[in-house]
Design a protein around this motif. Structure first.
Motif, mmCIF file in Angstrom:
data_model
loop_
_atom_site.group_PDB
_atom_site.id
_atom_site.type_symbol
_atom_site.label_atom_id
_atom_site.label_comp_id
_atom_site.label_asym_id
_atom_site.label_seq_id
_atom_site.Cartn_x
_atom_site.Cartn_y
_atom_site.Cartn_z
ATOM 1 N N LEU A 48 -33.536 -66.404 55.577
ATOM 2 C CA LEU A 48 -33.665 -65.119 54.888
ATOM 3 C C LEU A 48 -32.618 -64.989 53.777
ATOM 4 O O LEU A 48 -32.930 -64.533 52.670
ATOM 5 C CB LEU A 48 -33.526 -63.975 55.892
ATOM 6 C CG LEU A 48 -33.859 -62.587 55.380
ATOM 7 C CD1 LEU A 48 -35.303 -62.519 54.913
ATOM 8 C CD2 LEU A 48 -33.607 -61.560 56.458
ATOM 9 N N SER A 49 -31.410 -65.414 54.062
ATOM 10 C CA SER A 49 -30.353 -65.343 53.044
ATOM 11 C C SER A 49 -30.662 -66.259 51.870
ATOM 12 O O SER A 49 -30.399 -65.912 50.713
ATOM 13 C CB SER A 49 -29.007 -65.716 53.660
ATOM 14 O OG SER A 49 -28.626 -64.768 54.624
ATOM 15 N N THR A 50 -31.242 -67.422 52.131
ATOM 16 C CA THR A 50 -31.613 -68.345 51.054
ATOM 17 C C THR A 50 -32.715 -67.742 50.183
ATOM 18 O O THR A 50 -32.670 -67.854 48.956
ATOM 19 C CB THR A 50 -32.068 -69.691 51.636
ATOM 20 O OG1 THR A 50 -31.019 -70.222 52.451
ATOM 21 C CG2 THR A 50 -32.406 -70.685 50.537
ATOM 22 N N ILE A 51 -33.682 -67.105 50.811
ATOM 23 C CA ILE A 51 -34.755 -66.460 50.038
ATOM 24 C C ILE A 51 -34.177 -65.371 49.136
ATOM 25 O O ILE A 51 -34.492 -65.296 47.947
ATOM 26 C CB ILE A 51 -35.833 -65.882 50.982
ATOM 27 C CG1 ILE A 51 -36.613 -67.023 51.628
ATOM 28 C CG2 ILE A 51 -36.770 -64.947 50.228
ATOM 29 C CD1 ILE A 51 -37.543 -66.595 52.736
ATOM 30 N N TYR A 52 -33.293 -64.532 49.687
ATOM 31 C CA TYR A 52 -32.667 -63.482 48.884
ATOM 32 C C TYR A 52 -31.782 -64.069 47.778
ATOM 33 O O TYR A 52 -31.714 -63.533 46.679
ATOM 34 C CB TYR A 52 -31.868 -62.513 49.749
ATOM 35 C CG TYR A 52 -32.724 -61.428 50.344
ATOM 36 C CD1 TYR A 52 -33.357 -60.497 49.534
ATOM 37 C CD2 TYR A 52 -32.906 -61.345 51.715
ATOM 38 C CE1 TYR A 52 -34.142 -59.508 50.064
ATOM 39 C CE2 TYR A 52 -33.702 -60.352 52.258
ATOM 40 C CZ TYR A 52 -34.315 -59.436 51.430
ATOM 41 O OH TYR A 52 -35.102 -58.454 51.960
ATOM 42 N N LEU A 53 -31.125 -65.170 48.052
ATOM 43 C CA LEU A 53 -30.297 -65.833 47.045
ATOM 44 C C LEU A 53 -31.162 -66.312 45.876
ATOM 45 O O LEU A 53 -30.836 -66.074 44.701
ATOM 46 C CB LEU A 53 -29.532 -67.006 47.662
ATOM 47 C CG LEU A 53 -28.671 -67.821 46.708
ATOM 48 C CD1 LEU A 53 -27.466 -67.018 46.271
ATOM 49 C CD2 LEU A 53 -28.237 -69.112 47.357
ATOM 50 N N LEU A 54 -32.272 -66.955 46.187
ATOM 51 C CA LEU A 54 -33.166 -67.447 45.129
ATOM 52 C C LEU A 54 -33.781 -66.288 44.344
ATOM 53 O O LEU A 54 -33.899 -66.364 43.111
ATOM 54 C CB LEU A 54 -34.254 -68.342 45.730
ATOM 55 C CG LEU A 54 -33.756 -69.651 46.340
ATOM 56 C CD1 LEU A 54 -34.894 -70.398 47.011
ATOM 57 C CD2 LEU A 54 -33.086 -70.520 45.292
ATOM 58 N N LEU A 55 -34.166 -65.216 45.035
ATOM 59 C CA LEU A 55 -34.701 -64.039 44.334
ATOM 60 C C LEU A 55 -33.658 -63.416 43.415
ATOM 61 O O LEU A 55 -33.968 -63.022 42.288
ATOM 62 C CB LEU A 55 -35.181 -62.993 45.342
ATOM 63 C CG LEU A 55 -36.514 -63.250 46.017
ATOM 64 C CD1 LEU A 55 -36.760 -62.228 47.112
ATOM 65 C CD2 LEU A 55 -37.637 -63.214 45.003
ATOM 66 N N ALA A 56 -32.419 -63.329 43.890
ATOM 67 C CA ALA A 56 -31.351 -62.743 43.069
ATOM 68 C C ALA A 56 -31.078 -63.604 41.842
ATOM 69 O O ALA A 56 -30.911 -63.083 40.735
ATOM 70 C CB ALA A 56 -30.080 -62.571 43.896
ATOM 71 N N ILE A 57 -31.048 -64.914 42.011
ATOM 72 C CA ILE A 57 -30.813 -65.813 40.867
ATOM 73 C C ILE A 57 -31.942 -65.672 39.855
ATOM 74 O O ILE A 57 -31.706 -65.547 38.651
ATOM 75 C CB ILE A 57 -30.658 -67.274 41.343
ATOM 76 C CG1 ILE A 57 -29.334 -67.440 42.085
ATOM 77 C CG2 ILE A 57 -30.727 -68.233 40.159
ATOM 78 C CD1 ILE A 57 -29.193 -68.790 42.772
#
Length: 177
Positions: A48-57
């Protein structure tokens, strides 16, 4: 502008929280008070944190992109006019003026409005201010007429004043030109 700033700060916050979630999921030993329920919870947290990281980038990078095409919603669908089409039309319009040379048009879209800038060299033996005013109105009218795009502002910058070359009336002593 304030809304965009708040939006960007929110995505920066999501970016930082997602980095913390990934770190917490990978190295939980450094947090003694947190009781993890096993590898499934840690895997879900990392995922979940990786998905949010990619969305934020992606969101932060897309905020800094400038739109290159002008889009108009019509009753029949969406009309897209490329930046190069606008520049070519401006070159054609300004190129018809005999008092202007070295035409360098550019355009940008701000808040869904089109702004055109044209850098030109002008001949000194003409009425420059009158010619520039005429060019501005011609550009605005022609772009709207041919492309259906409303132009917010036309800025013409005279980068150089040029003297016209005199017609060669040189005659040799024998009388031939």
């Amino acid at each position: 502008m304030v809304r965009k700033l708040i939006f960007a700060l929110a995505w920066v916050g999501i970016f930082i929280i997602s980095l913390g979630g990934i770190y917490l999921g990978i190295i939980p030993e450094y947090f003694y008070n947190v009781d993890f329920y096993g590898y499934a919870f840690r895997g879900a947290l990392i995922g979940l944190s990786t998905i949010y990281l990619l969305l934020a980038i992606e969101k932060l990078l897309s905020n800094f992109e400038k739109p290159k095409d002008y889009e108009i919603q019509t009753e029949n669908g969406k009309l897209t006019v490329s930046s190069s089409s606008v520049n070519n039309l401006v070159k054609e319009i300004v190129g018809s003026s005999p008092d202007i040379k070295n035409i360098r048009p550019s355009n940008k879209i701000k808040r869904k409005k089109l702004f055109i800038t044209v850098k030109v060299d002008a001949y000194t033996d003409s009425e420059i201010s009158k010619n520039i005013l005429d060019l501005q109105s011609q550009i605005k009218d022609y772009v709207f007429e041919y492309l259906g795009v409303e132009v917010e502002n036309v800025e013409v910058k005279v980068s150089k004043l040029v003297k016209r070359k005199a017609a060669s009336g040189f005659r040799s002593e024998r009388g031939d030109e």
